[in-house]
Write a protein that holds these residues in place. Structure first.
Motif, PDB file in Angstrom:
ATOM      1  N   ARG A 133       0.836  -1.204   0.000  1.00 52.13           N
ATOM      2  CA  ARG A 133       0.000   0.000   0.000  1.00 52.13           C
ATOM      3  C   ARG A 133       0.871   1.255   0.000  1.00 52.13           C
ATOM      4  O   ARG A 133       0.617   2.214  -0.726  1.00 52.13           O
ATOM      5  CB  ARG A 133      -0.901   0.009   1.232  1.00 52.13           C
ATOM      6  CG  ARG A 133      -2.024  -0.987   1.149  1.00 52.13           C
ATOM      7  CD  ARG A 133      -2.820  -0.981   2.448  1.00 52.13           C
ATOM      8  NE  ARG A 133      -4.008  -1.827   2.312  1.00 52.13           N
ATOM      9  CZ  ARG A 133      -4.762  -2.210   3.322  1.00 52.13           C
ATOM     10  NH1 ARG A 133      -4.452  -1.837   4.560  1.00 52.13           N
ATOM     11  NH2 ARG A 133      -5.825  -2.972   3.113  1.00 52.13           N
ATOM     12  N   ASN A 147       0.616  -4.095  -6.443  1.00 55.25           N
ATOM     13  CA  ASN A 147      -0.580  -4.783  -5.955  1.00 55.25           C
ATOM     14  C   ASN A 147      -0.213  -6.105  -5.291  1.00 55.25           C
ATOM     15  O   ASN A 147       0.896  -6.621  -5.482  1.00 55.25           O
ATOM     16  CB  ASN A 147      -1.566  -4.993  -7.115  1.00 55.25           C
ATOM     17  CG  ASN A 147      -2.166  -3.685  -7.588  1.00 55.25           C
ATOM     18  OD1 ASN A 147      -2.935  -3.044  -6.883  1.00 55.25           O
ATOM     19  ND2 ASN A 147      -1.780  -3.257  -8.788  1.00 55.25           N
ATOM     20  N   ILE A 191      -5.118   0.526 -11.443  1.00 58.93           N
ATOM     21  CA  ILE A 191      -5.291  -0.235 -10.195  1.00 58.93           C
ATOM     22  C   ILE A 191      -3.953  -0.298  -9.481  1.00 58.93           C
ATOM     23  O   ILE A 191      -2.996  -0.879  -9.998  1.00 58.93           O
ATOM     24  CB  ILE A 191      -5.772  -1.670 -10.496  1.00 58.93           C
ATOM     25  CG1 ILE A 191      -7.047  -1.651 -11.342  1.00 58.93           C
ATOM     26  CG2 ILE A 191      -5.986  -2.435  -9.195  1.00 58.93           C
ATOM     27  CD1 ILE A 191      -7.472  -3.030 -11.830  1.00 58.93           C
ATOM     28  N   GLN A 201      -3.734  -2.148  -4.209  1.00 57.80           N
ATOM     29  CA  GLN A 201      -4.874  -3.024  -3.918  1.00 57.80           C
ATOM     30  C   GLN A 201      -4.412  -4.426  -3.532  1.00 57.80           C
ATOM     31  O   GLN A 201      -3.269  -4.799  -3.769  1.00 57.80           O
ATOM     32  CB  GLN A 201      -5.796  -3.108  -5.130  1.00 57.80           C
ATOM     33  CG  GLN A 201      -6.272  -1.752  -5.631  1.00 57.80           C
ATOM     34  CD  GLN A 201      -6.984  -0.947  -4.559  1.00 57.80           C
ATOM     35  OE1 GLN A 201      -7.883  -1.446  -3.893  1.00 57.80           O
ATOM     36  NE2 GLN A 201      -6.551   0.290  -4.364  1.00 57.80           N
TER      37      GLN A 201
END
Ligand code: 4PL
Length: 246
Positions: A164, A178, A232, A235
């Protein structure tokens, strides 16, 4: 699909299990794969199975000098790094009253120190090109609090939260970070421990029945590693037949 044509990828833990399955898929879809493992012969065997311009490299990811050398060699050979998959990890089965400080450090050394060193060096290569896909392998045990691996659970929680923070730091360079949280998966490492006897228990908690295999984890990793996943980052995704919902 040929999503990785022209892409250069490192996969750690590539001699066996989930790492090997990921390396093979990236290669099949056109990537030049550097299959990295402590087990050099196993890494070479994975590269051999992939074929093309893929290479197996022996490296202890927790050894700073070895990781520096690895990245220098790859930059010289391929000129860049697009994809870094961190699948190298230790999967212990040690009851809590037997977790010594040495055992704690053994797991942290690979699962977190190794991750740090690979991301530190790998992201420096990626930043030069303003492109990157980092995918780290955590575990759904961070939600379940799986027994006999408290230190592992702690390390894999760190994998998630580190991802993160790293995503924030690297966003400016168009590098995504990710995390995949696999459930119990039938690998050589798991088969060597009493975790292998937990499949039926875990299956009871799954929405979809069956025993997880390395190939079941691969598609989610490949998606995060693909160019089109550019929106993205930071995540995490459980890939565990629906055992964990969040
Ligand atoms: C649910 O990551 O996620 C056993 C062994 N059971 O390593 C794991 C579960 C294990 C897991 C894991």
């Amino acid at each position: 699909m040929q999503r990785f044509t022209g892409r250069v990828a490192i996969v750690t833990g590539a001699a066996q299990g989930i790492g090997r399955a990921i390396a093979e898929r990236l290669g099949k879809e056109g990537a030049q794969v550097f299959a990295v493992d402590l087990n050099g012969a196993g890494a070479a065997a994975t590269a051999e199975a992939i074929g093309g311009n893929s290479t197996g490299l022996q490296c202890d990811v927790a050894e700073p000098d070895a990781v520096a050398r690895l990245h220098a060699d790859i930059e010289k050979a391929a000129g860049k790094l697009d994809i870094l998959i961190n699948a190298a990890g230790i999967v212990p089965f040690v009851p809590w009253d037997q977790v010594t400080f040495e055992e704690w450090r053994r797991v942290m050394r690979v699962n977190l120190d190794g991750l740090f060193l690979m991301c530190r060096a790998g992201s420096d290569l990626m930043r030069k090109k303003n492109y990157g896909r980092i995918v780290n392998i955590s575990s759904n045990s961070i939600f379940a609090g799986t027994p006999n691996m408290a230190h592992y659970v702690a390390s894999k929680g760190g994998v998630l939260t580190f991802g993160r923070a790293l995503a924030t730091e690297l966003g400016a360079y168009k590098i995504t970070v990710n995390t995949i949280c696999p459930g119990l998966t039938d690998t050589e490492t798991v088969q060597k421990t009493p975790h292998k006897d937990a499949f039926d228990f875990v299956e009871m908690l799954q929405a979809i029945k069956g025993h997880g295999k390395p190939q079941d984890i691969v598609p989610a990793v490949a998606f995060f590693a693909s160019e089109e996943a550019h929106w993205i980052t930071g995540q995490a995704l459980s890939v565990d037949a629906g055992m964990i919902r969040w």
